[in-house]
Design a protein around this motif. Structure first.
Motif, short mmCIF file in Angstrom:
data_model
loop_
_atom_site.label_atom_id
_atom_site.label_comp_id
_atom_site.label_asym_id
_atom_site.label_seq_id
_atom_site.Cartn_x
_atom_site.Cartn_y
_atom_site.Cartn_z
N VAL A 8 0.82 -1.20 0.00
CA VAL A 8 0.00 0.00 0.00
C VAL A 8 0.86 1.26 0.00
N GLN A 9 2.07 1.16 0.50
CA GLN A 9 2.95 2.33 0.55
C GLN A 9 3.36 2.82 -0.84
N VAL A 10 3.26 1.98 -1.84
CA VAL A 10 3.65 2.40 -3.20
C VAL A 10 2.51 3.15 -3.90
N TRP A 11 1.34 3.17 -3.30
CA TRP A 11 0.22 3.90 -3.89
C TRP A 11 0.51 5.39 -3.86
N PRO A 12 0.02 6.13 -4.85
CA PRO A 12 0.20 7.59 -4.79
C PRO A 12 -0.52 8.17 -3.59
N PRO A 13 0.03 9.20 -2.96
CA PRO A 13 -0.58 9.76 -1.77
C PRO A 13 -1.92 10.45 -2.08
N GLU A 14 -2.82 10.35 -1.14
CA GLU A 14 -4.10 11.03 -1.30
C GLU A 14 -3.94 12.52 -1.02
N ARG A 15 -4.71 13.32 -1.74
CA ARG A 15 -4.72 14.75 -1.51
C ARG A 15 -5.78 15.08 -0.46
N THR A 16 -5.42 15.88 0.48
CA THR A 16 -6.36 16.23 1.54
C THR A 16 -6.97 17.60 1.27
#
Length: 202
Positions: free
Chosen positions: A194-202
């Motif tokens: 899951v760490q390789v997923w692109p980060p979510e924008r908040t």
């Protein structure tokens, strides 16, 4: 002289018989499970199996439908209930690690493992499971694409690639479980992926 009456067919618990068939197909796969294996485990004769289930192939399809509802529903629930694709995948992989190693039943995922190395005679069964697996990829892709369109994930995110990655990890977790990996080991793999997923924008 009195004529001998034909006995009634032996009654059986259909749900219990279906569960026994599920375990056989789950553990050994479609081709390696014979009709005699099934009748012995289900406690019925071959005529009763054909009368109640329509034969081995029809029984297998009913088994898969029952399996997906009873054991495989965690995927649909994660995708439906979690607000974002990343959270859904975190939950999905974590729950897969638990489900694939749960004591008291065969390891891994039956939809992934039950039709590997099928003979040409079982191509229809192999294709059926392949379509189910590809449908799962489509569901994940839809969840990811919705996040991209909503601006939760970066616009250059590739939804199909992430969906394929997720499916590959699920299949890998299933095989690792069948090879003896523990729940904790699978959870560590899931957390890393899951760490390789692109980060979510908040």
């Amino acid at each position: 002289m009195a004529t001998k009456q034909r006995g009634r067919p032996r009654s059986f618990d259909r749900e219990a018989a279906l569960e026994q068939a599920t375990r056989l197909f789950w553990e050994h796969g479609y081709d390696a499970t014979s009709v005699s294996d099934l009748t012995r485990a289900m406690g019925i004769g071959a005529p009763s199996l054909y009368a109640a289930f329509g034969g081995k192939r029809a029984l297998f399809q009913e088994v898969v439908d029952d399996y997906r509802e009873r054991y495989g529903g965690f995927m649909a629930r994660a995708l439906e209930e979690e607000p974002t694709a990343r959270r859904a995948m975190e939950r999905l992989l974590r729950e897969a690690a638990a489900e694939y190693t749960r004591p008291g039943r065969p390891r891994g995922c039956m939809v992934i493992s039950a039709a590997t190395n099928c003979t040409p005679a079982s191509a229809e069964v192999e294709g059926y499971l392949r379509r189910l697996r590809n449908a799962n990829v489509d569901l994940i892709e839809h969840k990811v694409r919705a996040d991209v369109e909503a601006g939760i994930l970066p616009e250059d995110t590739d939804p199909r690639l992430l969906a394929r990655l997720s499916a590959a990890v699920l299949q890998g977790l299933s095989q690792q479980a069948r090879d003896g990996a523990t729940r904790e080991e699978l959870e560590a793999i899931a957390a890393t992926v899951v760490q390789v997923w692109p980060p979510e924008r908040t």
